[in-house]
Design an enzyme around this catalytic site. Sequence first.
Site, PDB file in Angstrom:
ATOM      1  N   LYS A  66      51.303  34.645  45.792  1.00 44.90           N
ATOM      2  CA  LYS A  66      50.613  35.934  45.618  1.00 44.90           C
ATOM      3  C   LYS A  66      51.634  37.037  45.830  1.00 44.90           C
ATOM      4  CE  LYS A  66      46.507  37.597  44.734  1.00 44.90           C
ATOM      5  NZ  LYS A  66      45.405  37.036  43.935  1.00 44.90           N
ATOM      6  N   ASN A 110      37.075  43.988  37.240  1.00 50.70           N
ATOM      7  CA  ASN A 110      37.196  42.900  36.265  1.00 50.70           C
ATOM      8  C   ASN A 110      36.265  41.730  36.586  1.00 50.70           C
ATOM      9  OD1 ASN A 110      38.837  40.095  35.859  1.00 50.70           O
ATOM     10  ND2 ASN A 110      38.955  41.399  34.063  1.00 50.70           N
ATOM     11  N   LYS A 167      43.107  26.510  45.730  1.00 50.98           N
ATOM     12  CA  LYS A 167      42.363  26.869  44.513  1.00 50.98           C
ATOM     13  C   LYS A 167      43.054  26.258  43.296  1.00 50.98           C
ATOM     14  CE  LYS A 167      41.456  31.173  44.228  1.00 50.98           C
ATOM     15  NZ  LYS A 167      41.351  32.622  43.982  1.00 50.98           N
ATOM     16  N   GLY A 213      47.318  39.282  37.260  1.00 49.71           N
ATOM     17  CA  GLY A 213      46.694  40.470  37.851  1.00 49.71           C
ATOM     18  C   GLY A 213      45.841  40.144  39.072  1.00 49.71           C
ATOM     19  N   ASP A 214      45.394  41.175  39.743  1.00 52.54           N
ATOM     20  CA  ASP A 214      44.430  41.088  40.850  1.00 52.54           C
ATOM     21  C   ASP A 214      43.916  42.521  41.019  1.00 52.54           C
ATOM     22  OD1 ASP A 214      43.459  39.159  43.132  1.00 52.54           O
ATOM     23  OD2 ASP A 214      43.951  40.997  44.186  1.00 52.54           O
ATOM     24  N   THR A 238      37.542  34.953  35.219  1.00 48.98           N
ATOM     25  CA  THR A 238      37.141  34.794  36.625  1.00 48.98           C
ATOM     26  C   THR A 238      35.635  34.983  36.762  1.00 48.98           C
ATOM     27  OG1 THR A 238      39.307  35.621  37.258  1.00 48.98           O
ATOM     28  CG2 THR A 238      37.644  35.500  38.988  1.00 48.98           C
ATOM     29  N   GLN A 248      45.387  30.426  47.466  1.00 49.91           N
ATOM     30  CA  GLN A 248      45.746  30.111  46.081  1.00 49.91           C
ATOM     31  C   GLN A 248      46.270  28.676  45.943  1.00 49.91           C
ATOM     32  OE1 GLN A 248      45.643  33.164  43.937  1.00 49.91           O
ATOM     33  NE2 GLN A 248      45.402  31.661  42.318  1.00 49.91           N
ATOM     34  N   SER A 295      44.549  31.284  33.148  1.00 53.91           N
ATOM     35  CA  SER A 295      45.975  31.651  33.146  1.00 53.91           C
ATOM     36  C   SER A 295      46.815  30.418  32.809  1.00 53.91           C
ATOM     37  CB  SER A 295      46.393  32.180  34.517  1.00 53.91           C
ATOM     38  OG  SER A 295      46.063  33.545  34.643  1.00 53.91           O
ATOM     39  N   LYS A 337      52.043  30.205  41.247  1.00 56.36           N
ATOM     40  CA  LYS A 337      51.120  30.928  40.366  1.00 56.36           C
ATOM     41  C   LYS A 337      50.146  31.695  41.229  1.00 56.36           C
ATOM     42  CE  LYS A 337      49.310  31.754  36.295  1.00 56.36           C
ATOM     43  NZ  LYS A 337      49.550  33.176  36.612  1.00 56.36           N
TER      44      LYS A 337
HETATM   45  P1  NDP Z   1      39.437  45.242  40.331  1.00 56.69           P
HETATM   46  O1  NDP Z   1      40.482  46.132  40.873  1.00 56.69           O
HETATM   47  O2  NDP Z   1      39.255  45.127  38.860  1.00 56.69           O
HETATM   48  O3  NDP Z   1      38.012  45.612  40.942  1.00 56.69           O
HETATM   49  C1  NDP Z   1      37.736  45.637  42.301  1.00 56.69           C
HETATM   50  C2  NDP Z   1      36.368  46.247  42.469  1.00 56.69           C
HETATM   51  O4  NDP Z   1      35.929  46.098  43.813  1.00 56.69           O
HETATM   52  C3  NDP Z   1      36.340  47.734  42.167  1.00 56.69           C
HETATM   53  O5  NDP Z   1      35.122  48.061  41.583  1.00 56.69           O
HETATM   54  C4  NDP Z   1      36.459  48.336  43.564  1.00 56.69           C
HETATM   55  O6  NDP Z   1      35.966  49.651  43.689  1.00 56.69           O
HETATM   56  C5  NDP Z   1      35.566  47.396  44.315  1.00 56.69           C
HETATM   57  N1  NDP Z   1      35.772  47.467  45.757  1.00 56.69           N
HETATM   58  C6  NDP Z   1      36.921  47.414  46.449  1.00 56.69           C
HETATM   59  N2  NDP Z   1      36.669  47.484  47.760  1.00 56.69           N
HETATM   60  C7  NDP Z   1      35.326  47.582  47.881  1.00 56.69           C
HETATM   61  C8  NDP Z   1      34.430  47.679  48.962  1.00 56.69           C
HETATM   62  N3  NDP Z   1      34.893  47.708  50.219  1.00 56.69           N
HETATM   63  N4  NDP Z   1      33.095  47.722  48.710  1.00 56.69           N
HETATM   64  C9  NDP Z   1      32.623  47.705  47.449  1.00 56.69           C
HETATM   65  N5  NDP Z   1      33.424  47.629  46.382  1.00 56.69           N
HETATM   66  C10 NDP Z   1      34.748  47.567  46.597  1.00 56.69           C
HETATM   67  O7  NDP Z   1      39.737  43.796  40.977  1.00 56.69           O
HETATM   68  P2  NDP Z   1      39.228  42.386  40.497  1.00 56.69           P
HETATM   69  O8  NDP Z   1      37.863  42.494  39.946  1.00 56.69           O
HETATM   70  O9  NDP Z   1      40.304  41.783  39.687  1.00 56.69           O
HETATM   71  O10 NDP Z   1      39.215  41.582  41.877  1.00 56.69           O
HETATM   72  C11 NDP Z   1      38.058  41.546  42.724  1.00 56.69           C
HETATM   73  C12 NDP Z   1      38.196  40.380  43.681  1.00 56.69           C
HETATM   74  O11 NDP Z   1      38.305  39.163  42.936  1.00 56.69           O
HETATM   75  C13 NDP Z   1      39.408  40.391  44.609  1.00 56.69           C
HETATM   76  O12 NDP Z   1      39.059  39.776  45.826  1.00 56.69           O
HETATM   77  C14 NDP Z   1      40.409  39.511  43.872  1.00 56.69           C
HETATM   78  O13 NDP Z   1      41.378  38.973  44.743  1.00 56.69           O
HETATM   79  C15 NDP Z   1      39.473  38.441  43.341  1.00 56.69           C
HETATM   80  N6  NDP Z   1      39.961  37.673  42.220  1.00 56.69           N
HETATM   81  C16 NDP Z   1      40.357  38.266  41.064  1.00 56.69           C
HETATM   82  C17 NDP Z   1      40.796  37.501  39.998  1.00 56.69           C
HETATM   83  C18 NDP Z   1      41.119  38.100  38.674  1.00 56.69           C
HETATM   84  O14 NDP Z   1      41.332  37.327  37.718  1.00 56.69           O
HETATM   85  N7  NDP Z   1      41.145  39.412  38.525  1.00 56.69           N
HETATM   86  C19 NDP Z   1      40.935  36.030  40.119  1.00 56.69           C
HETATM   87  C20 NDP Z   1      40.390  35.487  41.344  1.00 56.69           C
HETATM   88  C21 NDP Z   1      39.966  36.296  42.356  1.00 56.69           C
HETATM   89  P3  NDP Z   1      36.988  50.911  43.786  1.00 56.69           P
HETATM   90  O15 NDP Z   1      37.331  51.211  42.376  1.00 56.69           O
HETATM   91  O16 NDP Z   1      36.164  51.944  44.463  1.00 56.69           O
HETATM   92  O17 NDP Z   1      38.171  50.479  44.617  1.00 56.69           O
END
Ligand code: NDP
Length: 445
Positions: free
Chosen positions: A126, A241, A114, A165-166, A210, A111, A377, A90
């Site tokens: 992943k 997200n 976690k 997703g991620d 999350t 993962q 999930s 997962k």
């Molecule tokens: P999204 O794609 O929805 O959002 C990522 C965000 O981070 C965007 O706003 C992006 O901006 C920004 N970003 C990326 N790189 C940088 C940077 N160098 N500096 C500042 N902002 C940045 O992804 P998620 O919100 O889903 O995921 C975010 C993190 O959370 C990741 O590490 C992911 O692995 C982790 N995560 C997510 C889960 C989930 O359920 N979605 C579960 C557990 C962990 P831009 O649009 O400019 O790229």
Amino acid sequence: MDDKIKLIYDSVIARNPAEKEFHQAVKEVLESLGPVIAKHPEFAQHKIIERICEPERQIIFRVAWTNDNHEVMINRGFRVQFNSALGPYKGGIRFHPTVYLGIIKFLGFEQIFKNALTGMPIGGAKGGSDFHPKGRSDCEILRFCQSYMTELYRHIGEHTDVPAGDIGVGGREIGYMYGQYKRLTNKWEAGVLTGKGVAWGGSLVRKEATGYGAAFFVDEMLKAKGQSFDGKVCTVSGSGNVAIYTIEKIHQLGGKCIACSDSNGVILHEKGLDLDLIKQLKEVERRRIKDYVKYHKDAIYKEKGNIWEIPCDVAMPSATENELNGKDAAMLVKNGCIAVGEGANMPTTPKGVDVFLNSGIAFGPGKAANAGGVSTSALEMQQNASRDSWSFEHTEERLHQIMKNIHNLCFETAEEYGEPGNYVLGANIAGFVKVAKAMLAMGLV
Ligand code: NDP
């Protein structure tokens, strides 16, 4: 690091050259395991650490698709099925140009632990691709997702491997991939992917999970210190997200988020972020965060700004790996920050983690603090298996309880191993021991 464990770490580096994020994730866990091996010599005897560091299966494949100009495009797809001792693999799928095997392995490795911490029956995996979704039309995203799934479908299944997703993969992409899976297999197998639309097998609260979970985790850390979110000034990096729903829950818990960001810059709005506007800009219109200031003249946008310079009580790195370094951590502590919760995976560099641990502030590592997404999930899988759908309130309550349990498990494990308040140690040991015991029980797997 314990001498014997250091030898294992050296061999991981030698066997997996040039995968620096994977090395970093392995090191971070192995550094906590000295006292575990002392207490459980059977883990060393049966080479559990060596086995856990080697993925059970790694799949790398070509993803060919056509862009809107009818040109042939080629990307690389990955799925690393790391460990299935506790349940089907997962873990999410990431679409981002920086994706390569080392990133997918770091995320898959994290993962495993976690997922173990959640208490749900799920293994660790992943996947992803170096595909860059930014600026792509809806049709291009559809064609890419279909091509990616055309290879992936033969490796996954509700009892085998359940992606989600991620970064770069949200509800739209999960929908396109699920549609292609259904077409290829001629099966309605809802439990094969999570993060689905609520009308067709998805779970309420998955989208929020999350971020909500990360805020719940920090709330528990604050309570353990006799504090709460009430009146706390918070900063949350990213505006995707995780960031959006972290902000939402913090506001519900009485805190005030004043800053967020994207990869181009930082928004500071002292009076408190307007979350409805952020959702409209990011979720609906897919615009850049700098457009926020067009609607709020009292907000400031700083191109290439550093969000960690902004004084706050609570910081929630929720964007990407290694976004908060040692200097940033020192600045946060100096400015009076009392708690940090990692919404993203490995967003704090090792130096940053050291600064937080040495300062005595509450620091919640990602593998514990952001486990709410994968937990929900697993709740989605439960609903799919029983062809049921739960109410928002019931699902959120389950999530809340899971996050409290994860907090308590990390807290108590840290105390048991003589480092009270060290959630990094607590999370690593509690997650590892659970997986190690299962692997031992199953023989040579
Ligand atoms: P999204 O794609 O929805 O959002 C990522 C965000 O981070 C965007 O706003 C992006 O901006 C920004 N970003 C990326 N790189 C940088 C940077 N160098 N500096 C500042 N902002 C940045 O992804 P998620 O919100 O889903 O995921 C975010 C993190 O959370 C990741 O590490 C992911 O692995 C982790 N995560 C997510 C889960 C989930 O359920 N979605 C579960 C557990 C962990 P831009 O649009 O400019 O790229």
